[in-house]
Write an enzyme that holds these catalytic residues in place. Structure first.
Site, PDB file in Angstrom:
ATOM      1  N   ASP A  10       8.419  41.901  46.537  1.00  0.00           N
ATOM      2  CA  ASP A  10       9.396  42.490  47.467  1.00  0.00           C
ATOM      3  C   ASP A  10      10.340  43.361  46.639  1.00  0.00           C
ATOM      4  O   ASP A  10      10.322  43.316  45.406  1.00  0.00           O
ATOM      5  CB  ASP A  10      10.187  41.371  48.172  1.00  0.00           C
ATOM      6  CG  ASP A  10      11.256  41.917  49.127  1.00  0.00           C
ATOM      7  OD1 ASP A  10      10.940  42.859  49.881  1.00  0.00           O
ATOM      8  OD2 ASP A  10      12.401  41.434  49.103  1.00  0.00           O
ATOM      9  N   HIS A 186      14.248  40.195  54.296  1.00  0.00           N
ATOM     10  CA  HIS A 186      15.607  39.748  53.987  1.00  0.00           C
ATOM     11  C   HIS A 186      16.286  39.103  55.208  1.00  0.00           C
ATOM     12  O   HIS A 186      17.196  38.294  55.059  1.00  0.00           O
ATOM     13  CB  HIS A 186      16.486  40.937  53.560  1.00  0.00           C
ATOM     14  CG  HIS A 186      16.281  41.391  52.143  1.00  0.00           C
ATOM     15  ND1 HIS A 186      15.168  42.068  51.737  1.00  0.00           N
ATOM     16  CD2 HIS A 186      17.073  41.272  51.052  1.00  0.00           C
ATOM     17  CE1 HIS A 186      15.282  42.360  50.447  1.00  0.00           C
ATOM     18  NE2 HIS A 186      16.427  41.886  50.008  1.00  0.00           N
TER      19      HIS A 186
HETATM   20  N1  DGL Z   1      12.717  43.074  52.238  1.00  0.00           N
HETATM   21  C1  DGL Z   1      12.187  44.354  52.461  1.00  0.00           C
HETATM   22  C2  DGL Z   1      11.588  44.519  53.822  1.00  0.00           C
HETATM   23  O1  DGL Z   1      11.021  43.547  54.305  1.00  0.00           O
HETATM   24  C3  DGL Z   1      12.897  45.547  51.912  1.00  0.00           C
HETATM   25  C4  DGL Z   1      14.323  45.720  52.165  1.00  0.00           C
HETATM   26  C5  DGL Z   1      14.857  46.856  51.344  1.00  0.00           C
HETATM   27  O2  DGL Z   1      14.682  46.841  50.135  1.00  0.00           O
HETATM   28  O3  DGL Z   1      15.422  47.781  51.939  1.00  0.00           O
HETATM   29  O4  DGL Z   1      11.610  45.570  54.421  1.00  0.00           O
END
Ligand code: DGL
Length: 266
Positions: A10, A186
């Site tokens: 991630d 997130h």
């Molecule tokens: N956790 C990620 C997602 O699922 C990325 C978030 C990010 O870095 O903007 O999109």
């Protein structure tokens, strides 16, 4: 035969929500997690940039001998999955299809909202995946660019978090969506705040458990599932591993051990 790990990545901490589900459902598997903290957030970046970061990480994971890569990031799944599948020698699984399938199944009214990063929303990856499963679905999308920094700064229990969440959910609640997809790995960290604002009639769907189920089914089908011994976890961050470890401890109940620094640009 040597035990092969599952690679998971991630942009930062968010993918740990997927990692937790994998650890719960596949306790015998060795896991390697990569958090690209040097480049977070992905959600405000272009397809080319996110694809380049994702390919660098996938190459690193392949060098570690993984048998499968799980893209535990919706943004990278939306923008880079096709390219990753083209280039990687091992199978690559994303998080969008499992989350969309679950939401399409549980929604009673077919009014489904997608919360995601700007890049994920722009890609319409969820809209396409949802319509494939439920062609009559009525979908609204809401970009939530301030959620990732709230999580990365461990600000999820603050008044600011509640106010930002209420503002992002306003159009979703107005549209009377009965199902809200947390379309960024997130966002499950903000579940307590979001469910309080959304109320009991709205179902919040995240893809962690469905992704872990899909990984398990895939490994079983390919006779690659580990059935004995305790799985190990190795964690890398591309910047400030100490900060990553400290914040991970605030977000997760299960410890992640040492976090190794791995700068992929060197
Ligand atoms: N956790 C990620 C997602 O699922 C990325 C978030 C990010 O870095 O903007 O999109």
């Amino acid at each position: 035969m040597k035990k092969q790990a599952i690679g998971v990545f991630d942009s930062g901490l968010g993918g740990l929500t997927i990692l937790s589900a994998l650890r719960r459902q596949l306790p015998h598997e060795d896991l390697i997690y990569f958090g690209d903290t040097a480049n977070v957030p992905y959600g405000s970046k272009s397809k080319e940039t996110v694809t380049r970061f994702s390919l660098d990480i996938a190459r690193f994971l392949e060098k570690q001998g993984v048998k499968l890569i799980v893209v535990a990031c919706n943004t990278a799944s939306a923008l880079a999955l096709a390219q990753l599948r083209k280039v990687c020698k091992v199978p690559v699984m994303g998080v969008i299809e499992p989350g969309a399938a679950k939401a399409a199944k549980v929604s009673k009214t077919g009014k489904i909202a997608v919360l995601g990063t700007e890049a994920t929303v722009r890609s319409k990856a969820y809209v396409k995946a949802l319509l494939k499963k439920r062609p009559t679905a009525n979908i609204i999308q809401q970009p939530c660019p301030l959620f990732v920094p709230l999580v990365e700064e461990n600000w999820t229990r603050t008044r600011a978090a509640r106010e930002i969440a209420a503002s992002y959910l306003k159009p979703v609640l107005k549209a009377k969506a009965d199902t809200v997809i947390l379309g960024c790995t997130h966002y499950p960290v903000l579940k307590p705040v979001l469910s309080k604002i959304a109320g009991p009639r709205v179902q919040l769907v995240d893809s962690a458990d469905t992704v872990a189920q899909a990984v398990s089914a895939f490994l079983q089908q390919h006779k690659q599932q580990e059935t004995t011994g305790k799985g190990t976890l190795t964690v890398y961050a591309s910047d400030d591993p100490h900060r990553f470890k400290r914040l991970a401890a605030c977000l997760l109940s299960d410890p992640i051990g040492k976090v190794h620094l791995k700068n992929l640009t060197k």
